[in-house]
Design an enzyme around this catalytic site. Structure first.
Site, mmCIF file in Angstrom:
data_model
loop_
_atom_site.group_PDB
_atom_site.id
_atom_site.type_symbol
_atom_site.label_atom_id
_atom_site.label_comp_id
_atom_site.label_asym_id
_atom_site.label_seq_id
_atom_site.Cartn_x
_atom_site.Cartn_y
_atom_site.Cartn_z
ATOM 1 N N CYS A 2 -8.503 35.131 -66.111
ATOM 2 C CA CYS A 2 -8.145 34.519 -67.376
ATOM 3 C C CYS A 2 -7.402 33.210 -67.132
ATOM 4 C CB CYS A 2 -7.274 35.402 -68.261
ATOM 5 S SG CYS A 2 -8.090 36.919 -68.761
ATOM 6 N N ARG A 27 -11.522 31.069 -63.463
ATOM 7 C CA ARG A 27 -10.600 32.212 -63.513
ATOM 8 C C ARG A 27 -11.163 33.383 -64.317
ATOM 9 N NH1 ARG A 27 -5.429 30.818 -62.002
ATOM 10 N NH2 ARG A 27 -4.622 32.627 -63.084
ATOM 11 N N TRP A 75 -11.503 36.963 -68.471
ATOM 12 C CA TRP A 75 -12.134 37.917 -67.562
ATOM 13 C C TRP A 75 -11.724 39.273 -68.105
ATOM 14 C CZ3 TRP A 75 -10.689 41.755 -63.986
ATOM 15 C CH2 TRP A 75 -11.690 42.128 -63.074
ATOM 16 N N ASN A 99 -2.737 36.138 -70.210
ATOM 17 C CA ASN A 99 -3.324 36.439 -68.903
ATOM 18 C C ASN A 99 -2.467 37.538 -68.283
ATOM 19 O OD1 ASN A 99 -4.426 36.394 -66.318
ATOM 20 N ND2 ASN A 99 -3.275 34.596 -65.691
ATOM 21 N N GLY A 100 -3.091 38.657 -67.916
ATOM 22 C CA GLY A 100 -2.335 39.763 -67.329
ATOM 23 C C GLY A 100 -2.707 41.067 -68.010
ATOM 24 N N GLU A 482 -17.325 39.417 -43.410
ATOM 25 C CA GLU A 482 -17.207 38.240 -44.275
ATOM 26 C C GLU A 482 -18.595 37.731 -44.673
ATOM 27 O OE1 GLU A 482 -15.066 37.131 -46.048
ATOM 28 O OE2 GLU A 482 -15.565 35.058 -46.484
ATOM 29 N N LYS A 486 -19.972 37.481 -48.517
ATOM 30 C CA LYS A 486 -20.414 36.203 -49.095
ATOM 31 C C LYS A 486 -21.808 36.356 -49.698
ATOM 32 C CE LYS A 486 -17.661 34.525 -49.190
ATOM 33 N NZ LYS A 486 -16.247 34.298 -49.170
ATOM 34 N N GLU A 489 -21.746 38.675 -52.969
ATOM 35 C CA GLU A 489 -21.104 38.194 -54.196
ATOM 36 C C GLU A 489 -21.847 37.056 -54.870
ATOM 37 O OE1 GLU A 489 -17.090 36.595 -53.836
ATOM 38 O OE2 GLU A 489 -17.506 35.990 -51.793
ATOM 39 N N HIS A 505 -25.588 55.411 -35.423
ATOM 40 C CA HIS A 505 -25.024 56.725 -35.753
ATOM 41 C C HIS A 505 -25.360 57.151 -37.180
ATOM 42 C CE1 HIS A 505 -22.963 57.117 -31.939
ATOM 43 N NE2 HIS A 505 -22.595 55.852 -32.045
ATOM 44 N N LYS A 604 -11.874 34.004 -59.981
ATOM 45 C CA LYS A 604 -11.297 33.447 -58.763
ATOM 46 C C LYS A 604 -9.963 34.078 -58.394
ATOM 47 C CE LYS A 604 -11.083 30.377 -55.470
ATOM 48 N NZ LYS A 604 -11.950 30.674 -54.327
HETATM 49 C C1 F6R Z 1 -14.439 36.381 -51.780
HETATM 50 C C2 F6R Z 1 -13.158 36.093 -52.370
HETATM 51 C C3 F6R Z 1 -12.216 37.222 -52.590
HETATM 52 C C4 F6R Z 1 -10.784 36.777 -52.266
HETATM 53 C C5 F6R Z 1 -9.790 37.886 -52.653
HETATM 54 C C6 F6R Z 1 -8.371 37.504 -52.293
HETATM 55 O O1 F6R Z 1 -15.187 35.215 -51.630
HETATM 56 O O2 F6R Z 1 -12.860 34.985 -52.700
HETATM 57 O O3 F6R Z 1 -12.564 38.356 -51.859
HETATM 58 O O4 F6R Z 1 -10.700 36.497 -50.909
HETATM 59 O O5 F6R Z 1 -9.875 38.145 -54.018
HETATM 60 O O6 F6R Z 1 -8.001 36.336 -52.957
HETATM 61 P P1 F6R Z 1 -6.745 35.501 -52.509
HETATM 62 O O7 F6R Z 1 -7.027 34.960 -51.142
HETATM 63 O O8 F6R Z 1 -6.615 34.428 -53.535
HETATM 64 O O9 F6R Z 1 -5.584 36.435 -52.483
#
Ligand code: F6R
Length: 609
Positions: A2, A27, A75, A99-100, A482, A486, A489, A505, A604
């Site tokens: 949000c 966000r 969101w 937001n929250g 990782e 990537k 998502e 296994h 984000k």
């Molecule tokens: C994946 C991604 C998320 C963040 C996670 C932590 O691409 O961006 O998995 O890494 O939500 O976010 P931060 O680093 O902002 O605490």
């Protein structure tokens, strides 16, 4: 999670709010809305969908003379994405954006319903609007009403609030969710994030918890619970509006990947003195490193994957025991911590609720804390005992790239600093490691980024599939995690990472003719073992894409495709593997026509637990 914006001043508020919302969309982007003060009172316009949908409604309404208002991009948490659940929410004379999460919203709603309030949405936010309105009805004082109401709320919030009978005034308060104030030439602003305000101003100030902001066209005043009034001291940011623009790239993610080599250089160079690791500019001396007997890394998502690499670095390079924990689990199953254990939290946004809760827990049991954070002056950065910033600059794409790689680079430097400071890493080895991260790694990433066409061809292999496996050993297993995240998502292809030796296994039964398997083998000592695992899946029909040092790739290799990686040092090869998996995910998502910067269901900055 949000985004909030607010404005009051002498200019038209609507283009400012919509512009800010378009930047804040990262966000959360399932619904959007704004409330503006007009001569007829407060007008609220909101809808499911994105900013374009809101702009269409605004065009149809042609509102005029609005010089103050608040906006929100959502969101969804309580109640699905819908026009009704979109913010702002209005009860009586109060209109607000939030937001929250208000955890005790059911109790508040029940009480307010008993008093005759009719709720229109499924949100927790509407309960907050009703409670503030009830307090306002009792006191007639907006500041007292907000303070009384928020004192009863449990959970997290950042609010932007308008009162029907206080035109031109915007109020704000926060607890656990970010909010900052800013001063422009033509008025005052509030926003969840400074990037939303860069088109208008660079003068800002973070709102502290427990402060209430009262903005009017004439000024900004901060009020503390005890009644103390403060005129904010503004800070000037060095960010420019371009920092939050795509700069000619098709997506923010692509732009941000291309910024990686420079971001790594910047994050590392300020921590080098005479070729050796040195964190004294961050206020951390060698004596501090010498007190540490072990490290617990705590983070979420990609930041946690950086922590998985961190385990290896801290144990192998620094010679101290290290573990890595999912932040949302940490305080419910806290690992035993011996005397001298440092809790190292990692967060790009500095606002992730799970990481923040873990940090607060660690502090509450008396453990020393250190944070690696990108976004300056954020809650995690400020609450940790010590903070080391990464210098990635604003990251807008939801999927992190430059945020992650700078976290990795700082972890290398921390491991080198601890190892060297405690006498476990010689001058020569420390210098070599510092050079590998500051020079070889950025150069290796730049080389991969220049080989985009080659990776685009490989993305064609992945794009038609529903399942992809990533395998690797040691740090390459962490990198596989990782890479898989990537791809999932942003392309919506199901991807799983396995320790290369573990696939046989059980999970190998899923490998069939053509199943893509991305094998990462940057560690020379483990290459032969990983190569055996490549043969296992290849002989069962898998299409293996092997990422390995270029000199290894020149020998006999059993994979279907090979991506030869620059091999100046193991660190350089690992960063090159990172750029490769990021670019592969990006090109695959592009081929599948996905909304790369704003993947479905995500946001984000995850400011809810
Ligand atoms: C994946 C991604 C998320 C963040 C996670 C932590 O691409 O961006 O998995 O890494 O939500 O976010 P931060 O680093 O902002 O605490």
């Amino acid at each position: 999670m949000c985004g909030i914006i607010g404005y009051t001043g002498s200019s038209n508020a609507l283009p400012k709010i919509t512009k800010g919302l378009s930047v804040l969309e990262y966000r959360g982007y399932d619904s959007v809305g704004l409330a503006a003060t007009t001569e007829e009172g407060i007008v609220t316009v909101k809808c499911r969908g994105r900013i374009g949908a809101l702009e269409e409604r605004l065009t149809a309404l042609s509102l005029e003379g609005c010089t103050s208002g608040i906006g929100h991009t959502r969101w969804a948490t309580h109640g699905g994405p819908s026009d009704r659940n979109a913010h702002p929410h209005q009860v009586g004379r109060v209109t607000l954006v939030h937001n929250g999460i208000i955890e005790n919203y059911k109790e508040i709603k029940a009480e307010m319903s008993a008093n005759g309030v009719e709720f229109l949405s499924e949100t927790d936010t509407e309960a907050a609007a009703a409670l503030i309105d009830a307090c306002y009805a009792a006191s007639g004082d907006p500041v007292a009403a907000i303070l009384q109401a928020t004192a009863r709320m449990k959970g997290s919030y950042a609010f932007g609030v308008l009162f029907e009978d206080r035109p031109g005034e915007v109020f704000a308060i926060r607890q656990g969710s970010p909010l900052l104030l800013a001063r422009g030439a033509d008025g005052f602003y509030l926003a969840s994030d400074l990037t939303a305000l860069l088109p208008f101003t660079t003068e800002y100030r973070c709102l502290e918890e427990g402060e209430l902001a009262h903005l009017s066209p004439d000024g900004a005043v901060l009020l503390r619970a005890g009644g103390e009034k403060i005129i904010p001291a503004w800070i000037r940011s060095t960010m420019t509006p371009e920092s939050a623009q795509k700069g000619g790239f098709a997506h923010f993610m692509c732009k941000e990947m291309h910024e990686e080599p420079e971001a790594v250089r910047k994050s590392v160079s300020s921590r080098i003195r005479e070729g050796l690791p040195d964190f004294s500019a961050d206020g951390i001396t060698v004596d501090f490193w010498r007190q540490i007997t072990g490290v617990q890394i705590v983070a979420c998502g990609s930041a946690m994957h950086a922590g998985l690499v961190g385990i290896d670095l801290l144990e192998r390079v620094a010679g101290i025991p290290a573990t890595c924990h999912i932040a949302s689990e940490y305080r419910y199953h806290p690992p035993l911590a011996a005397e001298g254990t440092l809790v190292l939290v990692i967060s790009q946004s500095g606002e992730t609720a799970d990481t923040l809760a873990a940090l607060r827990y660690a502090k509450s049991v008396g453990l020393p804390t250190l944070a690696i954070v990108n976004a300056v002056e954020t809650t995690i950065a400020r609450e940790a005992d010590r903070c080391v910033y990464t210098y990635a600059g604003p990251e807008i794409a939801v999927a992190t790239t430059k945020g992650y790689c700078t976290q990795l680079s700082v972890l290398y430097m921390l491991a080198a600093a601890i190892g060297h400071g405690c006498g476990r890493l010689s001058d020569t080895d420390a210098r070599a490691l510092v050079r590998a991260v500051s020079e070889d790694a950025p150069a290796a990433m730049a080389e991969i980024l220049s080989r985009r066409e080659e990776l685009c061809e490989l993305a064609r292999v992945l794009a038609p599939h529903d399942h992809v496996f990533y395998i690797g050993r040691g740090v390459d297993f962490a990198m596989s995690e990782e890479g898989a995240l990537k791809l999932k998502e942003i392309s919506y292809i199901h991807a799983e990472a396995y320790a290369a030796g573990e696939l046989k296994h059980g999970t190998i039964s899923l490998v069939e003719e053509g199943t893509p398997v991305i094998a990462i083998a940057t560690e020379r000592a483990l290459y032969d073992k990983t190569e055996s695992n490549v043969r296992e899946v290849q002989s069962r029909g898998a299409h293996v894409i092997l990422l390995c040092p270029a000199d290894m790739a020149r020998g006999e290799v059993s994979a279907t495709d090979v991506v030869p990686l620059p091999h100046g040092s193991e660190a350089a090869t690992l960063f090159a593997a990172l750029a490769t998996v990021q670019l592969l995910a990006y090109e695959t998502a592009a081929l599948r026509g996905c909304d790369i910067d704003r993947p479905r269901n995500l946001a984000k900055s995850v400011t809810v637990e």
